[in-house]
Design a protein around this motif. Structure first.
Motif, PDB file in Angstrom:
ATOM      1  N   ASP A   1       0.847  -1.217  -0.022  1.00 12.32           N
ATOM      2  CA  ASP A   1      -0.049   0.055  -0.125  1.00 12.32           C
ATOM      3  C   ASP A   1       0.832   1.225  -0.083  1.00 12.32           C
ATOM      4  N   GLU A   2       0.874   1.810  -1.058  1.00 15.85           N
ATOM      5  CA  GLU A   2       2.053   3.213  -1.182  1.00 15.85           C
ATOM      6  C   GLU A   2       1.328   4.226  -0.675  1.00 15.85           C
ATOM      7  N   ALA A   3       0.135   4.337   0.011  1.00 16.30           N
ATOM      8  CA  ALA A   3      -0.585   5.406   0.566  1.00 16.30           C
ATOM      9  C   ALA A   3      -0.373   5.309   1.995  1.00 16.30           C
ATOM     10  N   LEU A   4       0.214   3.916   2.613  1.00 13.57           N
ATOM     11  CA  LEU A   4       0.310   3.929   3.827  1.00 13.57           C
ATOM     12  C   LEU A   4       1.316   4.640   4.514  1.00 13.57           C
ATOM     13  N   ALA A   5       1.019   5.406   5.648  1.00 18.21           N
ATOM     14  CA  ALA A   5       1.798   6.350   6.220  1.00 18.21           C
ATOM     15  C   ALA A   5       1.418   6.759   7.617  1.00 18.21           C
ATOM     16  N   TRP A   6       2.338   6.903   8.459  1.00 17.63           N
ATOM     17  CA  TRP A   6       1.955   7.639   9.967  1.00 17.63           C
ATOM     18  C   TRP A   6       1.457   8.860   9.846  1.00 17.63           C
ATOM     19  N   ASN A   7       0.443   9.023  10.528  1.00 15.71           N
ATOM     20  CA  ASN A   7      -0.169  10.381  10.569  1.00 15.71           C
ATOM     21  C   ASN A   7       0.092  10.916  12.080  1.00 15.71           C
TER      22      ASN A   7
ATOM     23  N   ASP B   1      -2.452   6.057   8.240  1.00 20.01           N
ATOM     24  CA  ASP B   1      -3.615   6.389   7.101  1.00 20.01           C
ATOM     25  C   ASP B   1      -2.977   5.263   6.185  1.00 20.01           C
ATOM     26  N   TYR B   2      -4.067   4.783   5.411  1.00 20.27           N
ATOM     27  CA  TYR B   2      -3.927   3.650   4.442  1.00 20.27           C
ATOM     28  C   TYR B   2      -4.705   4.015   3.351  1.00 20.27           C
ATOM     29  N   GLY B   3      -4.552   3.396   2.071  1.00 16.54           N
ATOM     30  CA  GLY B   3      -4.931   3.425   0.806  1.00 16.54           C
ATOM     31  C   GLY B   3      -6.537   2.999   0.683  1.00 16.54           C
ATOM     32  N   GLU B   4      -6.914   3.361  -0.288  1.00 21.32           N
ATOM     33  CA  GLU B   4      -8.479   2.960  -0.725  1.00 21.32           C
ATOM     34  C   GLU B   4      -8.624   1.618  -0.618  1.00 21.32           C
ATOM     35  N   ILE B   5      -9.732   0.838  -0.152  1.00 21.75           N
ATOM     36  CA  ILE B   5     -10.037  -0.520  -0.295  1.00 21.75           C
ATOM     37  C   ILE B   5     -10.631  -0.383  -1.677  1.00 21.75           C
TER      38      ILE B   5
END
Lengths: 250, 330
Positions: free
Chosen positions: B258-264, B271-275
């Motif tokens: 998940d490239e959108a995965l990042a610590w907020n 945060d994680y990407g769209e399922i």
């Protein structure tokens, strides 16, 4: 190395691993949920016994082979289980009848081996005898239920008797290894258990309304690594990971 | 192993407002509802459906894992897997029994499952292709199940809550076992690491889908929350799972797909990407890789076992008609 003891342990371990493997094939496919719990339970006991036996065999051999190398790392001709253990499961009647035959035999075998002159063997036997007692009761009850159940179940149980009968004589076959083990009071002579085993089977068969088995014509060869055609396919699954990815830690 | 957001629970109760108010008061006072207590028909129906789906998930969940019992790489792994799959069967048995206290039979529930009408956790409609999948299922799927089930230990319906306490203990053991399989692979050869990464790639998104549709789209949640059957929303549980699992993946040295995965930092969460909800609904509606196979396998086991069950009943009747003697002498 004590070669006859090593050979005897491998035979016993192979019996338990291969039969446990077959029984584990039922997991998730049993006729009722209770049997989906009971059959893996018995398989767990059998594979657990195999582990203890392989480990001890590996110690005796002292060549660096552990339980997994012994269980997974041999060629088909080197497995020495009884042929009855490797036969495909067939239906539930055949599975339960085989399990009953084996448990009845092993109960007698382990009960005597509890008094073994070899302390490790005696300890394995002491645990296994309790398990075999439960296996015999559970499977014996099914033999009776199915033998004396419906018309269909009776026919299926009779068919199971017919299919398995030629594999019974091998339980009692004696060779140099068996004689050596018996002479040293390490393991019982299988031949000596024949009468008690037949009496036990017959007792259950009377309740199950089945005819006593005839042991005259026996297929043999498992102890010499001469297997049925089913064995190679079983090993293809059993050894799949170790063959595909040798020498790794899992 | 897990129950997903309910699908199609209806409410057709004709109970008086006084009865419903009194029932809600018991719930609000955190009293446990027991089998013989009066309860609204919709509460009963909701629980039957949820516990049934949960039980079916345990039973169908045995199949992807039992696919590897005969091929487990070592004897230790083989016995652990056998015992785990056996545990899942045991969970199914508790749960069917809990559902039976609400007036539905195991046979009826089984017939619903094998007819394809009943739902179960969609994750079990994906194939187990490699040994690492067994690790990934234990780690992720059982991990997600625990997130869902721990709150169910406090569910308002007593038999379900009590069943969940034991189930959660065992699931927690399975989760650690699964993680340990992944850990061993991640520490192993290049081929083993690849196998672990590949399994994570395939199981990550379906695991996030296990929590059910996003809160805005989840039917039935509001009423289940009022009845204290459901304690957290799907998205809340999903977030908890992500927050717990990401550090575990990092520890393994594996990359989450998940490239959108990042610590907020601001929110104190990942945060994680769209399922891919199209995929989720497609699998829920029966079009996953193995939906048809899983049901067919259960149906075959049930149909092939019919003669055994009939024989057991026939024998029990004969035996009841005779003197009660031990079946097999000790």
């Amino acid at each position: 190395m004590h070669a006859p003891l090593f050979a005897a342990l491998i035979r016993l371990a192979d019996d338990h691993l291969i039969l446990g493997h077959r029984l584990s094939e039922w997991c998730g496919h049993a006729p009722m949920l209770e049997e989906d719990l009971a059959m893996p339970n018995i398989a767990l006991d059998l594979i657990g016994q195999a582990r203890a036996l392989y480990s001890y065999a590996g110690d005796i051999e002292a060549a660096g082979r552990d339980e997994d190398l012994l269980a997974f790392g041999r060629l088909e001709r080197d497995y020495q289980n009884l042929l009855i253990c490797e036969l495909p499961n067939g239906d539930f009647a055949q599975t339960m009848l085989r399990q009953f035959y084996f448990a009845s035999f092993m109960l007698l075998f382990w009960a005597e081996a509890e008094g073994s002159s070899n302390a490790t063997v005696a300890a394995v036997a002491a645990k296994a005898v309790k398990e075999a007692k439960y296996h015999r009761r559970h499977c014996g009850e099914w033999v009776i239920r199915l033998g004396d159940g419906t018309e269909e179940s009776t026919l299926r149980m009779q068919e199971a008797c017919f299919v398995l009968e030629p594999y019974l004589g091998e339980f009692f076959a004696v060779d140099d290894v068996a004689i050596e083990m018996s002479k040293a009071s390490i393991l019982p002579n299988p031949q000596s258990l024949r009468g008690a085993w037949l009496a036990d089977v017959c007792e259950v068969f009377v309740s199950a309304k089945l005819q006593a088995p005839d042991l005259t014509h026996a297929h043999k060869g498992g102890r010499q690594g001469r297997h049925t055609e089913a064995m190679g396919h079983l090993l293809a699954q059993l050894q799949y990971m170790q063959r595909s990815f040798p020498n790794m830690t899992w | 192993m897990y129950s997903q957001g309910l699908i199609g629970a209806g409410s057709d109760n004709t109970e008086t407002p006084e009865f419903l108010t009194a029932f809600q008061a018991r719930i609000d006072a955190d009293e446990k509802i027991e089998p013989n207590d009066p309860m609204p028909a919709a509460y009963r129906k909701t629980l039957i459906r949820q516990i049934g789906q949960h039980a079916h998930s345990e039973i169908v969940g045995m199949l992807p894992e039992s696919n590897w019992i005969t091929r487990a790489p070592t004897l230790r792994r083989k016995v652990a897997l056998l015992a785990k799959v056996q545990d899942e069967g045991g969970h199914g048995l508790y749960l069917y029994s809990a559902a039976e206290t609400l007036g539905v039979s195991r046979k009826e529930m089984t017939e619903e499952l094998i007819s394809g009408r009943a739902k179960y956790s969609s994750i079990f409609n994906y194939p187990t292709q490699t040994w690492a999948d067994i690790g990934a299922i234990g780690w992720l799927v059982d991990g997600a199940a625990i997130m869902n089930q721990v709150p169910l230990c406090r569910c308002s319906y007593g038999p379900y809550a009590r069943a969940m306490i034991r189930v959660c203990k065992e699931e927690s053991f399975h989760q650690r076992q699964g993680y340990e399989i992944m850990f061993t692979l991640a520490e192993g050869s290049a081929a083993q690491k690849d196998m672990a990464q590949d399994a994570l790639n395939r199981w990550w998104w379906p695991s996030l889908m296990m929590f059910g549709p996003p809160d805005g789209d989840s039917l039935h949640s509001d009423q289940s929350t009022l009845w204290k059957i459901k304690r957290f929303s799907n998205d809340e549980l999903r977030q908890k799972f992500v927050d717990a699992t990401v550090p575990q993946a990092l520890r393994l040295g594996l990359t989450l797909p998940d490239e959108a995965l990042a610590w907020n930092e601001a929110e104190g969460r990942y945060d994680y990407g769209e399922i891919d909800w199209d995929e989720f609904w497609s699998v829920v509606k029966g079009h996953g890789p193995l939906n048809k196979d899983r049901v067919a396998v259960r149906k075959k086991a049930w149909d092939d076992g019919a003669w055994v069950r009939e024989a057991a009943l026939a024998y029990a009747r004969k035996r009841a008609a005779r003197a009660a003697t031990p079946l097999v002498a000790e």
